[in-house]
Design a protein around this motif. Sequence first.
Motif, PDB file in Angstrom:
ATOM      1  N   ILE A  62      97.524  -2.380   5.818  1.00  0.00           N
ATOM      2  CA  ILE A  62      98.244  -1.489   6.733  1.00  0.00           C
ATOM      3  C   ILE A  62      97.242  -0.779   7.634  1.00  0.00           C
ATOM      4  CG2 ILE A  62      99.667   0.597   6.853  1.00  0.00           C
ATOM      5  CD1 ILE A  62     100.906  -0.262   4.183  1.00  0.00           C
ATOM      6  N   ARG A  63      97.565  -0.746   8.911  1.00  0.00           N
ATOM      7  CA  ARG A  63      96.681  -0.112   9.895  1.00  0.00           C
ATOM      8  C   ARG A  63      97.242   1.249  10.309  1.00  0.00           C
ATOM      9  NH1 ARG A  63      97.467  -5.293  11.457  1.00  0.00           N
ATOM     10  NH2 ARG A  63      98.858  -4.719  13.180  1.00  0.00           N
ATOM     11  N   LEU A  64      96.363   2.232  10.402  1.00  0.00           N
ATOM     12  CA  LEU A  64      96.739   3.568  10.843  1.00  0.00           C
ATOM     13  C   LEU A  64      96.278   3.793  12.275  1.00  0.00           C
ATOM     14  CD1 LEU A  64      95.776   5.723   7.709  1.00  0.00           C
ATOM     15  CD2 LEU A  64      97.996   4.700   8.265  1.00  0.00           C
ATOM     16  N   PRO A  65      96.967   4.633  13.042  1.00  0.00           N
ATOM     17  CA  PRO A  65      96.511   4.945  14.402  1.00  0.00           C
ATOM     18  C   PRO A  65      95.075   5.479  14.382  1.00  0.00           C
ATOM     19  CG  PRO A  65      98.732   5.783  14.031  1.00  0.00           C
ATOM     20  CD  PRO A  65      98.224   5.324  12.702  1.00  0.00           C
ATOM     21  N   ILE A  66      94.290   5.048  15.342  1.00  0.00           N
ATOM     22  CA  ILE A  66      92.886   5.453  15.532  1.00  0.00           C
ATOM     23  C   ILE A  66      91.995   4.913  14.412  1.00  0.00           C
ATOM     24  CG2 ILE A  66      91.245   7.359  15.783  1.00  0.00           C
ATOM     25  CD1 ILE A  66      93.512   9.052  16.913  1.00  0.00           C
ATOM     26  N   TRP A  67      92.381   5.133  13.154  1.00  0.00           N
ATOM     27  CA  TRP A  67      91.544   4.749  12.027  1.00  0.00           C
ATOM     28  C   TRP A  67      91.603   3.256  11.726  1.00  0.00           C
ATOM     29  CZ3 TRP A  67      88.139   7.808   9.354  1.00  0.00           C
ATOM     30  CH2 TRP A  67      88.193   9.173   9.646  1.00  0.00           C
ATOM     31  N   GLY A  68      92.713   2.613  12.020  1.00  0.00           N
ATOM     32  CA  GLY A  68      92.863   1.216  11.622  1.00  0.00           C
ATOM     33  C   GLY A  68      92.813   1.106  10.107  1.00  0.00           C
ATOM     34  N   ASN A  69      91.852   0.325   9.593  1.00  0.00           N
ATOM     35  CA  ASN A  69      91.676   0.180   8.134  1.00  0.00           C
ATOM     36  C   ASN A  69      90.491   0.983   7.601  1.00  0.00           C
ATOM     37  OD1 ASN A  69      92.361  -3.216   8.815  1.00  0.00           O
ATOM     38  ND2 ASN A  69      93.842  -1.792   7.938  1.00  0.00           N
ATOM     39  N   LEU A  70      89.900   1.832   8.437  1.00  0.00           N
ATOM     40  CA  LEU A  70      88.746   2.605   7.981  1.00  0.00           C
ATOM     41  C   LEU A  70      89.081   3.512   6.803  1.00  0.00           C
ATOM     42  CD1 LEU A  70      86.836   3.691  11.232  1.00  0.00           C
ATOM     43  CD2 LEU A  70      85.957   2.300   9.351  1.00  0.00           C
ATOM     44  N   TYR A  71      90.335   3.924   6.694  1.00  0.00           N
ATOM     45  CA  TYR A  71      90.714   4.809   5.597  1.00  0.00           C
ATOM     46  C   TYR A  71      90.431   4.175   4.230  1.00  0.00           C
ATOM     47  CZ  TYR A  71      94.898   1.916   4.993  1.00  0.00           C
ATOM     48  OH  TYR A  71      95.751   0.875   4.755  1.00  0.00           O
TER      49      TYR A  71
END
Length: 508
Positions: free
Chosen positions: A44-53
Motif C-alpha cells: 500500500i502506498r501513502l501520499p508523499i511517503w509511498g512505501n517509505l513508511y
Amino acid sequence: MAYDRELSLLASNLKAKILCYRSFCTYSVIFNKAKPFSEVPGPIRLPIWGNLYLYKLGIYKPLKYHEALKDLCRKYGPLVRQDLGSKTTIHVFDPESVKTIYEAEGKLPHVEPLQETVMLYRKQRNICLGLGNLNGEEWYRLRSAVQQMMLRPTEVHYYLPHINEVATDFIKRIREKTNGDGELGGLREEASKWSLESAGYVCFESRLGGFDGGKAEEEVTRMVQANKTIFMMSTLLKFSLPFFKVFPTPKWNTLVKEEDYFFGTGSGYVDRTISRIKDLQLQNKIGERTNHFLIYLLSKPDLSYGDIKIIALSLFGDGLTTTAPTLICSMYCLATNPEVQQRAYKEISSVYKGGKITIEMINQMPYMKAVLKETFRVFPSGTEISRVLLKDLVLNGYLVPAGTHCNLNQSVQYMSEKYFKNPEKFLPERWLRGESSSNVHPYLLIPFGIRSRTCPGRRFAEQDLIVTLALMLYNFKLECNKKSPLEQYYNILLFPEDSLKIHFKSRS
C-alpha cells in the motif's frame, strides 16, 4: 538450376514473412491481453511517503534491503511495484522478464544511477558524472573511449605482473597481521587496502604504500573509511524523504565531506601521474608504449581532462565496494567448505610452483573460476541492475510503459530450488562444463551485467580475485570458527558482516 534457386529463395522469404507476421500477431495479442500498469502488485502506498513508511516503522530495515526484496517477491510475485517517496520502481524477479528487458534495450540502454547522492554531488562540484551516471550519446562516447583498454583480455593481462606483486605483498601482510593462532580480523579494511593498492598500481603504475605503515598507509586507511561512510550515508538518504536536495542536511553534509576527501586525494594521484607522464614525454622516454592506463586515456582526443580523471578514479575506487567484499566472501566460502578448498588447492598446486602466476596458469584453473562464480551466487555483491524502459513491454502479464524505472532483482532467486539444485550448498561444480548439476537460466546469474553496459572493470576484478585467492590457498589453509552463517548488510551494495574472522594456517 537458377529457377530452383529463385524458387527456394522465394519460399524462404515467404516463410520468414509468415513467421514475422505470426510473431507480430502473437505479441499484439499479448499486448491486448496484458493487465494495466496500475494493477502491478505491491505494498500500500501513502501520499508523499509511498512505501517509505515500511522502512521508517521498522517493518523493513534499510540495512537489510536485500531481505525486504525477498519478502516482496514472496508476497506479491515476480513483478512488484515499490515507491520510495515519489520515486516509482518496478522490481523484476523473473529471469525471463529480465531477458525481455535486455533484448529490447537497443544500442543505448538507459539506467538510473546506483547512487543518486553521488550524481548530485558531482553535479554540484561540476565534475564529470562518469559512466554509471550517464546515458545516451554522452555515455556512448565515454564507453567507446575505454572499452578497448578495459574489456580486451590482452590489454588486461598486461597488468598481471602488477597484480602478482600486490597479491604477494598481501600474503606477507596476512603473515604479519595474524596473531598466534593465525586469526585475522578487520578483514574489510585489509581487503580494501589490497583493492586500492592493486587498482592504484594499474591506474597510476606506482604503489600507494597501503601496506607500508606511516603516512602512506594512514592516507589509504582514511580513503577506505571515507568510502565506507559515503555508502552508509547514501543508504540512509535513499530511505528518507529527499530534503537533502533542497537544503543541506547533516547526513548530506557528512557525505559531501567524505566525498571531498576521497575525490580530492584520488585526484591528486591522477594529477601527479599525468604530470610524470608529460615529463617523460618531454624527455622522449615513453617511446611507443600505450599500455599505461592513463597514457591510453590521454591519447583519446575526445576525452577531456575531467573525463580522464573520473574514469581513472572509477576504476581505482570501485573495487572497494565490489572486489574487496567478494574476496572476503570467497575466503569464507572456502574456509567453511573444506572439501571445496582442498579441491581448489590441488588444482592450484598442480599448475603453480612458486614465483608469479601467469595467464597460462589461470587458464588451467577452471575450478577456481567456478568457486568465484558460486560465491557470486551465494553472496551477491549487489541487489539489482538498473534499467529505464525505452519502449512499452509486457512483463509477467502487465503492460509496463516506456520510461519506467525497473530494477532487475533476479538475485532473490539464487537460493531457490526452482532454479538451483541443492541451492543451500556451496557447489562450484555446478558451473563446470560436463559436471553441471542444473540447467541454469542464462539471465539469472549475471553479476557484472551483460551486453553494452556490462561492468567495464569486470576483467580487472576477475584477474585480481583469481590471482589473490590462488596465492592465498597456495600459502594458507583457511579456517573459520563462526557458528552462525555469514550475513550481509546493505549499503547500496552488499557487504559481509564486519565481525567475520578467518584463520590462516600456513602450509609451509
